[in-house]
Write a protein that holds these residues in place. Structure first.
Motif, PDB file in Angstrom:
ATOM      1  N   LEU A 260       0.647  -1.207   0.013  1.00  0.00           N
ATOM      2  CA  LEU A 260      -0.012   0.154  -0.059  1.00  0.00           C
ATOM      3  C   LEU A 260       0.891   1.365   0.011  1.00  0.00           C
ATOM      4  O   LEU A 260       0.780   2.199  -0.944  1.00  0.00           O
ATOM      5  CB  LEU A 260      -0.750  -0.155   1.300  1.00  0.00           C
ATOM      6  CG  LEU A 260      -2.159   0.770   1.013  1.00  0.00           C
ATOM      7  CD1 LEU A 260      -2.967   0.469   0.046  1.00  0.00           C
ATOM      8  CD2 LEU A 260      -2.883   0.876   2.397  1.00  0.00           C
TER       9      LEU A 260
ATOM     10  N   LEU B  86       2.593   1.869  -3.385  1.00  0.00           N
ATOM     11  CA  LEU B  86       1.591   2.390  -4.421  1.00  0.00           C
ATOM     12  C   LEU B  86       1.316   3.746  -4.126  1.00  0.00           C
ATOM     13  O   LEU B  86       1.394   4.656  -4.824  1.00  0.00           O
ATOM     14  CB  LEU B  86       0.282   1.618  -4.205  1.00  0.00           C
ATOM     15  CG  LEU B  86      -0.617   1.821  -5.175  1.00  0.00           C
ATOM     16  CD1 LEU B  86      -0.181   1.264  -6.470  1.00  0.00           C
ATOM     17  CD2 LEU B  86      -2.023   1.071  -5.194  1.00  0.00           C
ATOM     18  N   ILE B  87       1.220   4.174  -2.616  1.00  0.00           N
ATOM     19  CA  ILE B  87       1.087   5.570  -2.511  1.00  0.00           C
ATOM     20  C   ILE B  87       2.235   6.562  -2.826  1.00  0.00           C
ATOM     21  O   ILE B  87       2.047   7.506  -3.330  1.00  0.00           O
ATOM     22  CB  ILE B  87       0.750   5.594  -0.966  1.00  0.00           C
ATOM     23  CG1 ILE B  87      -0.660   5.180  -0.615  1.00  0.00           C
ATOM     24  CG2 ILE B  87       0.927   7.175  -0.450  1.00  0.00           C
ATOM     25  CD1 ILE B  87      -0.887   5.388   0.625  1.00  0.00           C
TER      26      ILE B  87
ATOM     27  N   LEU C 194       1.966   6.709  -6.700  1.00  0.00           N
ATOM     28  CA  LEU C 194       0.969   7.523  -7.246  1.00  0.00           C
ATOM     29  C   LEU C 194       1.478   9.153  -7.011  1.00  0.00           C
ATOM     30  O   LEU C 194       1.258  10.203  -7.675  1.00  0.00           O
ATOM     31  CB  LEU C 194      -0.236   7.398  -6.609  1.00  0.00           C
ATOM     32  CG  LEU C 194      -0.929   6.289  -7.004  1.00  0.00           C
ATOM     33  CD1 LEU C 194      -2.583   6.002  -6.567  1.00  0.00           C
ATOM     34  CD2 LEU C 194      -1.248   6.458  -8.621  1.00  0.00           C
ATOM     35  N   ALA C 195       2.215   9.407  -5.721  1.00  0.00           N
ATOM     36  CA  ALA C 195       2.584  10.483  -5.074  1.00  0.00           C
ATOM     37  C   ALA C 195       3.579  11.117  -5.962  1.00  0.00           C
ATOM     38  O   ALA C 195       3.507  12.326  -6.557  1.00  0.00           O
ATOM     39  CB  ALA C 195       2.722  10.840  -3.525  1.00  0.00           C
TER      40      ALA C 195
ATOM     41  N   LEU D 234       2.084  12.101  -9.362  1.00  0.00           N
ATOM     42  CA  LEU D 234       1.188  13.206  -9.229  1.00  0.00           C
ATOM     43  C   LEU D 234       1.875  14.543  -9.282  1.00  0.00           C
ATOM     44  O   LEU D 234       1.723  15.615 -10.158  1.00  0.00           O
ATOM     45  CB  LEU D 234       0.185  13.135  -7.790  1.00  0.00           C
ATOM     46  CG  LEU D 234      -0.834  14.300  -7.552  1.00  0.00           C
ATOM     47  CD1 LEU D 234      -2.144  13.767  -8.516  1.00  0.00           C
ATOM     48  CD2 LEU D 234      -1.284  14.436  -6.276  1.00  0.00           C
TER      49      LEU D 234
ATOM     50  N   MET E 180       4.012  21.482   4.532  1.00  0.00           N
ATOM     51  CA  MET E 180       3.075  20.481   3.317  1.00  0.00           C
ATOM     52  C   MET E 180       2.481  21.401   2.303  1.00  0.00           C
ATOM     53  O   MET E 180       2.543  21.270   0.891  1.00  0.00           O
ATOM     54  CB  MET E 180       1.958  19.857   4.104  1.00  0.00           C
ATOM     55  CG  MET E 180       1.186  18.962   3.334  1.00  0.00           C
ATOM     56  SD  MET E 180       1.400  17.409   3.650  1.00  0.00           S
ATOM     57  CE  MET E 180       0.739  17.059   4.996  1.00  0.00           C
TER      58      MET E 180
ATOM     59  N   VAL F 171       7.238  16.880  -1.250  1.00  0.00           N
ATOM     60  CA  VAL F 171       5.903  16.572  -1.224  1.00  0.00           C
ATOM     61  C   VAL F 171       5.851  14.897  -1.056  1.00  0.00           C
ATOM     62  O   VAL F 171       5.036  14.655   0.056  1.00  0.00           O
ATOM     63  CB  VAL F 171       5.358  17.074  -2.649  1.00  0.00           C
ATOM     64  CG1 VAL F 171       3.963  16.638  -2.577  1.00  0.00           C
ATOM     65  CG2 VAL F 171       5.292  18.425  -2.530  1.00  0.00           C
TER      66      VAL F 171
ATOM     67  N   VAL G 116       3.779  13.253   2.024  1.00  0.00           N
ATOM     68  CA  VAL G 116       2.767  12.391   1.607  1.00  0.00           C
ATOM     69  C   VAL G 116       2.889  11.089   2.564  1.00  0.00           C
ATOM     70  O   VAL G 116       2.087  10.528   3.028  1.00  0.00           O
ATOM     71  CB  VAL G 116       2.545  12.277   0.230  1.00  0.00           C
ATOM     72  CG1 VAL G 116       1.506  11.365   0.032  1.00  0.00           C
ATOM     73  CG2 VAL G 116       1.944  13.509  -0.329  1.00  0.00           C
TER      74      VAL G 116
ATOM     75  N   TYR H  51       2.522  11.186   6.343  1.00  0.00           N
ATOM     76  CA  TYR H  51       1.021  11.469   6.437  1.00  0.00           C
ATOM     77  C   TYR H  51       0.592  10.119   6.489  1.00  0.00           C
ATOM     78  O   TYR H  51      -0.322   9.296   7.374  1.00  0.00           O
ATOM     79  CB  TYR H  51       0.350  12.246   5.610  1.00  0.00           C
ATOM     80  CG  TYR H  51      -1.310  12.275   5.878  1.00  0.00           C
ATOM     81  CD1 TYR H  51      -1.499  13.173   6.788  1.00  0.00           C
ATOM     82  CD2 TYR H  51      -2.005  11.568   4.991  1.00  0.00           C
ATOM     83  CE1 TYR H  51      -2.886  13.300   7.120  1.00  0.00           C
ATOM     84  CE2 TYR H  51      -3.107  11.691   5.223  1.00  0.00           C
ATOM     85  CZ  TYR H  51      -3.872  12.642   6.218  1.00  0.00           C
ATOM     86  OH  TYR H  51      -5.207  12.517   6.475  1.00  0.00           O
ATOM     87  N   ALA H  52       0.750   9.218   5.215  1.00  0.00           N
ATOM     88  CA  ALA H  52       0.242   7.929   4.868  1.00  0.00           C
ATOM     89  C   ALA H  52       0.682   7.042   6.049  1.00  0.00           C
ATOM     90  O   ALA H  52      -0.081   6.053   6.453  1.00  0.00           O
ATOM     91  CB  ALA H  52       0.617   7.421   3.577  1.00  0.00           C
TER      92      ALA H  52
ATOM     93  N   LEU I 220      -1.233   7.862   9.205  1.00  0.00           N
ATOM     94  CA  LEU I 220      -2.886   7.446   9.093  1.00  0.00           C
ATOM     95  C   LEU I 220      -2.963   5.957   9.412  1.00  0.00           C
ATOM     96  O   LEU I 220      -3.807   5.338   9.820  1.00  0.00           O
ATOM     97  CB  LEU I 220      -3.346   7.996   7.890  1.00  0.00           C
ATOM     98  CG  LEU I 220      -4.739   7.499   7.590  1.00  0.00           C
ATOM     99  CD1 LEU I 220      -5.544   8.625   8.574  1.00  0.00           C
ATOM    100  CD2 LEU I 220      -5.367   7.631   6.123  1.00  0.00           C
ATOM    101  N   LEU I 221      -2.122   5.118   8.415  1.00  0.00           N
ATOM    102  CA  LEU I 221      -2.555   3.740   8.197  1.00  0.00           C
ATOM    103  C   LEU I 221      -1.964   3.151   9.748  1.00  0.00           C
ATOM    104  O   LEU I 221      -2.721   2.227  10.229  1.00  0.00           O
ATOM    105  CB  LEU I 221      -1.429   3.114   7.077  1.00  0.00           C
ATOM    106  CG  LEU I 221      -2.015   3.647   5.714  1.00  0.00           C
ATOM    107  CD1 LEU I 221      -0.950   3.069   4.770  1.00  0.00           C
ATOM    108  CD2 LEU I 221      -3.426   3.119   5.588  1.00  0.00           C
TER     109      LEU I 221
END
Lengths: 304, 319
Positions: A13, A16-17, A20-21, A24, A260, A272, A276, A279-280, A283-284
């Motif tokens: 996970l 993947l994050i 993607l980040a 992005l 941020m 960034v 990110v 944070y991930a 959070l997870l």
């Protein structure tokens, strides 16, 4: 067993994050060097791009970044040239963390009793007053609350310092600004949870057994009524711990919320993606902890 | 008594809603607020030489030579840094904020409902892939997302404006606003998708869906006729609660300078410019208190209406 699986699942996970980040921010128009004071000559720009490997194909760049990440290196910041992302996070995180923990404690300390109290006195004046207060603090954004607190308590009456992050005295206004909103959210969730729980059958059973009202409310009902607050506290704590822009900016607090936003505005790619990821992870991990606690509090819940 | 049995679930919900005095009052406040905000300044409506007090005739863009005037009989909310009447600016800003909230919520509604319905109805592998995607997006900070999205849109617009066809100022402004709507909607659909997916998933297993399938109904028809009508209640409730959060998010973006651009104003950008005027020498409290109070009142009314709707649609609520 279930939780071990979930911990292992975090790794793909997070990967993947990060991917993607990375895509992005690189898809963003403009680069980290667009806001230099003087327009750099083509050679200088070329050198800069080469130094940060921005001239390579994107997948190769990502491979390089991932390799660094696996060695615990978040890379250099592209905006603040002499600092690595790790340095900046290490400087900002303790500040955001302590402000976040304080605001969290404040919102729990105010929100839980308020929600409990209003639910117990349902449809009486205590309920109407308390619930209204909870709804009002949710609807006043920190962008209004912060300046109002500063104008009243710092400028007019001079009880507290206007800004900065130095003594315990400096902490109070930012904590209030940040914590009141969440206190309102917690109070509302607690209120709902308590009302739903008080309708359930096991409470009727407890009453029939002749237990005292205090013991029913505190021992039996509270334990289940707090579950909605618990699920909310994961994302809430993640938001609080990684810094909040408005409060940090209003009170000039050197936390991560400002980094941020600024790094996203400056297209500071590595910064960034680093934030990110931070944070991930927070959070997870918190969500995992929340689900684990959920299991402990509610014996009916089983995860397979 | 008997008449009640003939009511549809929606009619019954509306009945319960009206009986909830707090929610009905909030709806009334909201409607009055919207009417005032749309019609202000009242001077525009009446012929010139009427008895309206002067305070009701100021236009939001007319600059006067009395900057930072405190609230008075002539300017009920005071004036801002350019001497503009704050009351009419607040009304103008509230109009835009409400618009942002409505359209942003509509955008996230469309994305969220489609995503959730497809995942929930499709089930199986589709479901898990689509919902894992939602999980991944959940674990990213929305701030970063919104900033990247909005700057990307703005950069595109600037390019168009500079390009050979050259957009007019007004069109560019409208497009920028549209970009903001899309940006706000695109970051707030996740919860809606989760809620709708959960509802659809549990409806899908009900026998009446199977019955419908056996009778030869197509999947599109089942979704349209049987699934979505059953989810409306939840969607409406969640929508009313989402509008406030989108309005709040726009005010945050305005504080970053990414929201509504001047000379347009939203409540958020008014508050942000009020927050810039904090200094230890003079306190211009009205610049922040009035836009903030109107925002808080709007959000409060929306929240109470949302709560009322939720209670009204809750099947356990019928007594």
């Amino acid at each position: 067993m279930y939780f071990i699986k979930r911990i292992l699942f975090l790794i793909p996970l997070l990967w993947l994050i990060s991917f993607l980040a990375f895509l992005l921010v690189h898809a963003m128009p403009g680069g980290p060097f667009d806001r230099e004071r003087t327009p750099a000559s083509p050679e200088i720009e070329h050198h800069l791009l080469a130094k940060y490997h921005l001239d390579e194909p994107i997948l190769k760049q990502y491979g390089r970044y991932l390799n660094g990440l696996l060695h615990g290196d978040f890379g250099p910041s592209m905006k603040y040239r002499n600092h690595s992302v790790t340095d900046i996070i290490a400087a900002g995180l303790p500040v955001s963390l302590s402000l976040g923990v304080l605001a969290f404690c404040f919102s729990m300390g105010v929100g839980l009793p308020l929600g409990f109290f209003t639910a117990v006195h349902k449809a009486r004046w205590q309920d109407y007053l308390g619930s209204l207060a909870a709804a009002v603090v949710i609807c006043v954004p920190s962008l209004v609350l912060g300046p109002m607190l500063i104008m009243l308590f710092a400028i007019k009456w001079r009880w507290f310092p206007v800004a900065l992050w130095a003594s315990p005295w400096h902490v109070i206004l930012p904590t209030l600004t940040l914590g009141l909103y969440f206190a309102g959210r917690v109070a509302r969730l607690m209120h709902e949870g308590m009302l739903a729980t008080l309708h359930s059958e096991f409470i009727t059973t407890a009453r029939a057994k002749g237990l005292s009202e205090t013991s029913i409310l505190l021992k039996h009902a509270f334990r289940l009524a707090v579950l909605p607050v618990l699920s909310y506290s994961g994302p809430m704590l993640a938001d609080l711990l990684t810094g909040t822009f408005v409060v940090e900016n209003l009170f000039q607090i050197p936390g991560l919320g400002v980094s941020m936003v600024n790094s996203s505005l400056n297209a500071d790619y590595t910064m960034v993606v680093g934030l990110v990821l931070l944070y991930a992870v927070v959070l997870l991990v918190l969500n995992l902890a929340v689900d684990f606690t959920h299991c402990l509090l509610d014996p009916r819940v089983r995860y397979e | 008594m008997n008449e009640r049995l003939h009511l549809s679930p929606n009619q019954r919900a509306w009945r319960r809603f009206r009986r909830n005095r707090g929610a009905a009052a909030a709806l009334l406040v909201l409607l009055v607020l919207i009417a005032l905000v749309l019609l202000w300044p009242l001077g525009k409506l009446a012929p010139a030489a009427t008895v309206l007090p002067k305070a009701m005739t100021h236009l939001p863009d007319s600059i006067s030579d009395t900057p930072f005037a405190p609230p008075s009989w002539e300017h009920w909310f005071g004036t801002d840094a350019h001497g503009r009447d704050l009351l009419s600016r607040v009304c103008h800003g509230a109009r835009i904020s409400l618009l942002v909230g409505l359209v942003g919520a509509a955008v996230s509604l469309v994305i969220g409902v489609l995503w959730g319905a497809v995942a929930g109805y499709g089930g199986g592998r589709w479901d898990s892939v689509m919902m894992r995607f939602v999980d991944v997006l959940y674990a990213m900070p929305t701030v970063v997302f919104v900033i990247v999205l909005v700057t990307a849109i703005n950069a595109k617009l600037e390019k168009w404006q500079a390009g050979p066809h050259g957009l007019s100022e007004r069109h560019a402004q409208l497009l920028q606003m549209a970009g903001l709507f899309v940006g706000l909607g695109a970051v707030s659909w996740l919860t809606m998708a989760r809620i709708v997916r959960g509802q659809v998933l549990s409806l899908r297993r009900r026998p009446f869906i199977d019955a419908s399938l056996v009778l030869g109904a197509s999947h599109a028809r089942i979704v349209r006729r049987h699934i979505l009508p059953n989810v409306y209640g939840v969607i409406i409730v969640y929508l009313t609660l989402m509008i406030p959060s989108i309005i709040l998010y726009e005010s945050f973006l305005s504080y970053l300078g990414l929201g509504i651009q001047p000379p347009q104003a939203s409540l958020g950008s008014l508050m942000a410019s009020g927050a810039e005027q904090i200094n230890p020498i003079r306190i211009y409290w009205w610049l922040i208190v009035f836009p903030g109070a109107v925002l808080a009142l709007t959000l409060l009314a929306l929240t109470f209406v949302g709560d009322g709707l939720r209670d009204a649609f809750d099947p356990r609520g019928e007594s």
